[in-house]
Scaffold this motif. Structure first.
Motif, mmCIF file in Angstrom:
data_model
loop_
_atom_site.group_PDB
_atom_site.id
_atom_site.type_symbol
_atom_site.label_atom_id
_atom_site.label_comp_id
_atom_site.label_asym_id
_atom_site.label_seq_id
_atom_site.Cartn_x
_atom_site.Cartn_y
_atom_site.Cartn_z
ATOM 1 N N UNK A 9 25.741 15.533 46.832
ATOM 2 C CA UNK A 9 27.304 16.261 45.984
ATOM 3 C C UNK A 9 27.802 14.206 45.689
ATOM 4 N N UNK A 10 28.081 13.910 46.523
ATOM 5 C CA UNK A 10 29.102 13.039 47.216
ATOM 6 C C UNK A 10 28.265 11.604 46.894
ATOM 7 N N UNK A 11 27.177 12.104 46.666
ATOM 8 C CA UNK A 11 25.796 10.732 46.331
ATOM 9 C C UNK A 11 26.321 10.755 44.546
ATOM 10 N N UNK A 17 30.304 8.419 38.422
ATOM 11 C CA UNK A 17 31.115 8.096 38.457
ATOM 12 C C UNK A 17 30.938 5.855 38.146
ATOM 13 N N UNK A 18 30.360 5.784 38.678
ATOM 14 C CA UNK A 18 30.035 3.963 38.555
ATOM 15 C C UNK A 18 28.908 3.608 37.482
ATOM 16 N N UNK A 19 28.263 4.810 36.895
ATOM 17 C CA UNK A 19 27.133 4.703 35.940
ATOM 18 C C UNK A 19 28.204 4.841 35.050
ATOM 19 N N UNK A 20 29.308 5.905 34.991
ATOM 20 C CA UNK A 20 29.865 5.411 33.634
ATOM 21 C C UNK A 20 30.547 3.921 34.125
ATOM 22 N N UNK A 24 30.847 1.630 30.366
ATOM 23 C CA UNK A 24 32.283 1.628 29.275
ATOM 24 C C UNK A 24 33.011 1.211 30.086
ATOM 25 N N UNK A 25 33.677 0.149 31.051
ATOM 26 C CA UNK A 25 34.557 -0.749 31.653
ATOM 27 C C UNK A 25 34.274 -2.177 31.251
ATOM 28 N N UNK A 26 34.850 -2.505 30.634
ATOM 29 C CA UNK A 26 34.901 -4.448 30.076
ATOM 30 C C UNK A 26 34.508 -5.365 31.982
#
Length: 86
Positions: A9-11, A17-20, A24-26
């Motif tokens: 679950x943690x993984x 989160x890192x994929x998003x 999407x983050x500059x």
């Protein structure tokens, strides 16, 4: 058995989160620019050294979390637990 569920679950949460963030983050999108060529990224205005420092710090933090979880799973820490695991 419940320890393994927590680890998966943690993984999953960290990977999501890192994929998003990568999509999407500059700041995280600049990783793709650096991967394509540091020199070109630098000429495009990317602060390559800052991005590298942040990413190496994030990588080390995640590796530390993995070490803590491994020590918690085995109930103790031993110098040989990660031997030949790479």
């Amino acid at each position: 058995f419940t320890d393994a569920i927590f680890l998966f679950l943690f993984f999953g949460v960290v990977a999501l989160v890192l994929g998003l963030l990568l999509a999407h983050h500059r700041f995280f999108r600049q990783l793709y620019f650096i991967g394509g060529g540091e020199r070109a990224a630098r000429h495009s205005g990317v602060n390559v050294s800052r991005v590298k420092i942040v990413i190496y710090t994030l990588s080390g933090t995640l590796a530390g979390c993995a070490g803590i979880m491994a020590a918690a799973k085995y109930g103790a820490a031993h110098w040989g637990h990660g031997n030949l695991a790479e």
